[in-house]
Design a protein around this motif. Structure first.
Motif, PDB file in Angstrom:
ATOM      1  N   MET A  61       0.306  -1.417  -0.011  1.00  0.00           N
ATOM      2  CA  MET A  61      -0.005  -0.207   0.105  1.00  0.00           C
ATOM      3  C   MET A  61       1.320   1.453  -0.173  1.00  0.00           C
ATOM      4  O   MET A  61       1.710   1.483   0.882  1.00  0.00           O
ATOM      5  N   ASN A  62       0.645   1.771  -0.718  1.00  0.00           N
ATOM      6  CA  ASN A  62       1.528   3.365  -1.010  1.00  0.00           C
ATOM      7  C   ASN A  62       0.632   4.469  -0.276  1.00  0.00           C
ATOM      8  O   ASN A  62      -0.361   4.261  -0.036  1.00  0.00           O
ATOM      9  N   ASP A  63       0.950   5.389  -0.403  1.00  0.00           N
ATOM     10  CA  ASP A  63       1.174   7.269   0.342  1.00  0.00           C
ATOM     11  C   ASP A  63      -0.599   7.204  -0.253  1.00  0.00           C
ATOM     12  O   ASP A  63      -1.833   7.418   0.258  1.00  0.00           O
ATOM     13  N   ALA A  64      -0.598   6.740  -1.776  1.00  0.00           N
ATOM     14  CA  ALA A  64      -1.668   7.623  -1.628  1.00  0.00           C
ATOM     15  C   ALA A  64      -2.902   6.293  -1.505  1.00  0.00           C
ATOM     16  O   ALA A  64      -4.669   7.032  -1.166  1.00  0.00           O
ATOM     17  N   SER A  65      -2.443   5.059  -2.327  1.00  0.00           N
ATOM     18  CA  SER A  65      -3.701   4.440  -1.796  1.00  0.00           C
ATOM     19  C   SER A  65      -4.375   4.444  -0.225  1.00  0.00           C
ATOM     20  O   SER A  65      -5.040   4.128   0.384  1.00  0.00           O
ATOM     21  N   ALA A  66      -3.287   4.873   0.961  1.00  0.00           N
ATOM     22  CA  ALA A  66      -3.482   4.828   2.288  1.00  0.00           C
ATOM     23  C   ALA A  66      -4.024   6.303   2.546  1.00  0.00           C
ATOM     24  O   ALA A  66      -5.299   5.941   3.428  1.00  0.00           O
ATOM     25  N   ARG A  67      -4.269   6.933   1.801  1.00  0.00           N
ATOM     26  CA  ARG A  67      -4.971   7.974   2.328  1.00  0.00           C
ATOM     27  C   ARG A  67      -6.307   7.582   1.204  1.00  0.00           C
ATOM     28  O   ARG A  67      -7.292   8.258   2.015  1.00  0.00           O
ATOM     29  N   PRO A 121      -6.526  13.470   9.812  1.00  0.00           N
ATOM     30  CA  PRO A 121      -6.746  12.432   8.973  1.00  0.00           C
ATOM     31  C   PRO A 121      -5.465  11.988   7.954  1.00  0.00           C
ATOM     32  O   PRO A 121      -4.792  10.905   7.880  1.00  0.00           O
ATOM     33  N   ARG A 122      -3.903  12.583   8.579  1.00  0.00           N
ATOM     34  CA  ARG A 122      -3.066  11.925   8.273  1.00  0.00           C
ATOM     35  C   ARG A 122      -2.940  10.594   9.288  1.00  0.00           C
ATOM     36  O   ARG A 122      -1.857   9.808   8.772  1.00  0.00           O
ATOM     37  N   ASP A 123      -3.146  10.460  10.102  1.00  0.00           N
ATOM     38  CA  ASP A 123      -2.897   9.596  11.011  1.00  0.00           C
ATOM     39  C   ASP A 123      -3.461   7.831  10.749  1.00  0.00           C
ATOM     40  O   ASP A 123      -2.810   7.332  11.246  1.00  0.00           O
ATOM     41  N   TRP A 124      -4.560   8.061   9.755  1.00  0.00           N
ATOM     42  CA  TRP A 124      -5.053   7.197   9.720  1.00  0.00           C
ATOM     43  C   TRP A 124      -4.194   7.059   8.395  1.00  0.00           C
ATOM     44  O   TRP A 124      -4.689   5.355   7.928  1.00  0.00           O
ATOM     45  N   ALA A 125      -3.796   7.386   8.051  1.00  0.00           N
ATOM     46  CA  ALA A 125      -2.646   7.218   6.488  1.00  0.00           C
ATOM     47  C   ALA A 125      -1.465   6.951   6.791  1.00  0.00           C
ATOM     48  O   ALA A 125      -1.164   6.530   5.518  1.00  0.00           O
ATOM     49  N   ARG A 126      -1.143   6.774   7.939  1.00  0.00           N
ATOM     50  CA  ARG A 126       0.909   6.805   7.681  1.00  0.00           C
ATOM     51  C   ARG A 126       0.899   5.203   7.119  1.00  0.00           C
ATOM     52  O   ARG A 126      -0.133   4.150   8.165  1.00  0.00           O
ATOM     53  N   GLY A 127       2.370   4.965   7.854  1.00  0.00           N
ATOM     54  CA  GLY A 127       2.467   3.429   7.443  1.00  0.00           C
ATOM     55  C   GLY A 127       2.477   2.751   6.587  1.00  0.00           C
ATOM     56  O   GLY A 127       1.030   2.601   5.539  1.00  0.00           O
TER      57      GLY A 127
END
Length: 513
Positions: A1-7, A145-151
Motif C-alpha cells: 500500500m503506497n501513500d496515495a492508496s493509504a489516503r 486524517p494523516r494519522d489514519w494514512a501513515r505507515g
C-alpha cells in the motif's frame, strides 16, 4: 500500500463512519424520544423488538465496510467497537423479547427484571452512548486524517516478513506461556500466595499474540509456521479452557483468525473464522459456568484449584455435560444469551440516579492509574462491580460482581451530561489507539502487537465494564508498553545507524550519498 492508496483508504473509512452515523443519530434520537413517552406494554414491546435489529444492521454493515476498506483496521477499535456494540448493545437485549419462555421467566424473577418501558429506556441509553463513541472516532478521523494514512505496508508474504513473524511468534509463545502457566495462573488461583501485578498479568496474552503471528506466517505460506502452530496451539487452547474464563478461550480462538487475515486479506474467510469462534464461545458458556461452580464448591472461591483439579472438573463435564449443567441450563434458560445483555444493570443505573442513590467509583480512579511496581503496597481493589451487586441484591456480603457498562456508569454518576462528555472522549481515545495499531500492522512492527492487543481488549470488553476498570485502568499498562517499545526501537535504530566516523561521512558526501 503506497501513500496515495493509504489516503484513499482513510477517506473511504471516514465515509463509512459518516454513513453509519447518519443512520445512528436519527435512530438513537427516535429511541430516546419513544422512551420518554408513556407507551402501552404492547407498543413498547414492538419497539424493543424492532429498533435493536435496525441498530445491529447499521453496526454490522459498518464493521463489514471497515474490514473491506482497510483490512489492517481489523486489529483496531475502528472495527471491533462497532462489532461489540452490535453484539452487546443490540443483540444481547433482544433476549428480553425473543428469548424462550423459560428464559424470560427467569429474567422476570431476577432482581434486575425489566418492564417493557425499562427495557426501552436502557436500549435508548446504550444506543445513544454507542453513537457518541462512534462520533468521537469519526471526529478524530476528520481532525487527524494523516494519522489514519501513515505507515506503508510491506509486500504481502515477503520471505523476510514471514520469517520475522515466525521467530517473534515463537518467542512470544514461549515467553508468554511461561508467564501465564507458571506465574500468572498459579498466582491468580491462590496457589503461590503472591499478588500478580496487573502489568504482569496482561503479559500472559503474549501467548495469544504469538499464535496470531504464527497464523500470519502460516497463511503467508511458511510450512514451518504451519507445523509449529498446529503442534502448539491445541495445547494452548486446552490450557486456556482450564481457566474457566470466556476471555481466555476467545483470545485463543480469535487472535489466530485476525492474524491469518493480515496475510490472506479475505473478509469472507475472516467472517467464517469469527463465526466459528462465536459458535464455540456460545457452546463453551455452560462449560465455563459449570467449571466456576465446581471450583467454588471445592475451594470456597472462584479462583482456587490447580491444574490437576481443573483438568478433573473439565474431564467430568465432557464425559457427561448433562450431569454438569446448572439447573438454569437444564431448564432451558439461554444463559449464553442473557450474559450478552447489560440492559438490566443499565435500567438499574437510570432508576438509581432518579432515586438519588449515591455512587462515585471515580473517586478511587487514581489508585488504578498507579502501577503496582511503583507502589508495592497498593491495595487489591475489588472493583465497583462488587458494590453495585450488593446494592442491587441488598446483600452486603455478596461476592459476585456486576457491570453497568460505561453508558450506565456515566449516566448514574453524571446524567446525560456524562454521556455527552465522556463517550466522545472514549471514542477519541479508541481512535488514537486505532491509528497506532494500524500503523504498526502496516509496517509489520510485530513487537508492538502486545500493545495492540491491550487496545483491542479495551475496545471489546472495556465498554461492558465501568469507566475506571474498563477504560482508565488499562491505560497505564498500554502507555508503558508503547513507551518501552518505542525506546527500544529508537535504541536499536541508533545502534544500527549511529553517527558515522568523520572520514566515512566525508567519503559519503564526496560520493553524493
Amino acid at each position: 500500500m503506497n501513500d496515495a492508496s493509504a489516503r484513499h483508504a482513510a477517506a473511504r473509512l471516514r465515509a463509512a463512519y459518516l454513513g453509519a452515523l447518519l443512520a445512528l443519530w436519527p435512530l438513537s434520537g427516535l429511541w430516546i424520544g419513544l422512551s420518554a413517552l408513556t407507551l402501552s406494554p404492547g407498543a413498547a414491546g414492538a419497539v424493543n423488538g424492532t429498533l435493536p435489529v435496525l441498530f445491529i444492521l447499521v453496526l454490522a454493515g459498518l464493521a463489514r465496510q471497515v474490514a473491506r476498506t482497510m483490512p489492517e483496521a481489523v486489529w483496531s477499535a475502528a472495527f471491533w467497537f462497532p462489532a461489540q456494540a452490535a453484539v452487546f448493545s443490540g443483540f444481547g437485549p433482544l433476549v428480553e423479547v425473543y428469548g424462550t419462555a423459560s428464559t424470560r421467566a427467569a429474567l422476570a424473577a431476577h432482581p434486575l427484571s425489566l418492564s417493557p418501558a425499562g427495557l426501552l429506556e436502557a436500549g435508548a441509553l446504550a444506543a445513544f452512548g454507542v453513537t457518541l463513541v462512534l462520533s468521537g472516532l469519526w471526529l478524530h478521523m476528520i481532525a487527524a486524517p494523516r494519522d489514519w494514512a501513515r505507515g506503508r505496508t510491506r509486500a504481502q508474504g515477503t520471505a523476510q516478513g514471514t520469517v520475522d513473524a515466525l521467530r517473534l511468534g515463537l518467542a512470544f509463545v514461549i515467553a508468554g506461556g511461561a508467564l501465564k502457566y507458571l506465574l500468572i495462573n498459579p498466582g491468580q488461583w491462590g496457589l503461590t500466595g503472591r499478588v500478580v501485578p496487573g502489568a504482569v498479568s496482561n503479559l500472559g496474552a503474549l501467548t495469544d499474540v504469538g499464535f496470531a503471528l504464527l497464523a500470519f506466517a502460516a497463511a503467508a505460506g511458511h510450512r514451518g509456521a504451519r507445523a509449529a502452530f498446529w503442534a502448539l496451539w491445541p495445547l494452548h487452547l486446552a490450557l486456556s479452557a482450564l481457566s474457566f474464563a470466556k476471555l481466555d478461550i476467545m483470545l485463543a480462538l480469535v487472535l489466530p483468525a485476525i492474524g491469518a487475515f493480515l496475510a490472506h486479506r479475505k473478509p469472507g474467510r475472516l467472517v467464517i473464522s469469527l463465526a466459528i469462534a462465536g459458535a464455540l464461545y456460545t457452546a463453551a458458556q455452560p462449560y465455563v459456568h459449570h467449571g466456576r461452580a465446581a471450583v467454588a464448591d471445592a475451594t470456597g472461591t472462584l479462583n482456587g484449584a490447580g491444574y490437576a483439579a481443573r483438568a478433573g472438573i473439565a474431564r467430568d463435564y465432557l464425559r457427561d455435560p448433562g450431569a454438569g449443567a446448572s439447573a438454569a441450563g437444564a431448564s432451558g434458560r439461554q444463559g449464553w444469551w442473557t450474559r450478552l445483555s447489560f440492559a438490566g444493570p443499565q435500567a438499574f443505573a437510570i432508576e438509581a440516579r432518579a432515586r438519588g442513590l449515591s455512587y462515585l467509583p471515580l473517586a478511587d480512579a487514581w489508585v488504578y492509574l498507579v502501577p503496582r511496581v511503583l507502589w508495592p503496597g497498593k491495595p487489591v481493589l475489588p472493583g465497583p462491580g462488587l458494590e453495585v451487586h450488593r446494592l442491587v441484591t441488598g446483600a452486603p456480603d455478596a461476592e459476585s460482581f456486576l457491570a453497568l457498562s460505561i453508558y450506565g456508569d456515566l449516566y448514574w454518576q453524571f446524567g446525560w451530561a456524562g454521556l455527552w462528555l465522556g463517550c466522545p472522549l472514549v471514542g477519541w481515545l479508541f481512535a488514537m489507539m486505532s491509528t497506532h495499531a494500524i500503523r504498526a500492522v502496516r509496517a509489520r512492527a510485530f513487537i508492538m502487537l502486545p500493545a495492540v492487543l491491550l487496545a483491542l481488549e479495551m475496545a471489546i470488553l472495556g465498554p461492558n465494564r465501568f469507566v475506571v476498570t474498563g477504560i482508565l485502568g488499562p491505560l497505564p499498562i498500554y502507555l508503558a508498553y508503547i513507551g518501552a517499545a518505542g525506546a527500544l526501537g529508537w535504541l536499536a535504530r541508533w545502534l544500527g545507524h549511529g553517527p558515522a566516523p568523520i572520514s566515512l561521512a566525508r567519503r559519503r558526501r564526496a560520493q553524493g550519498w
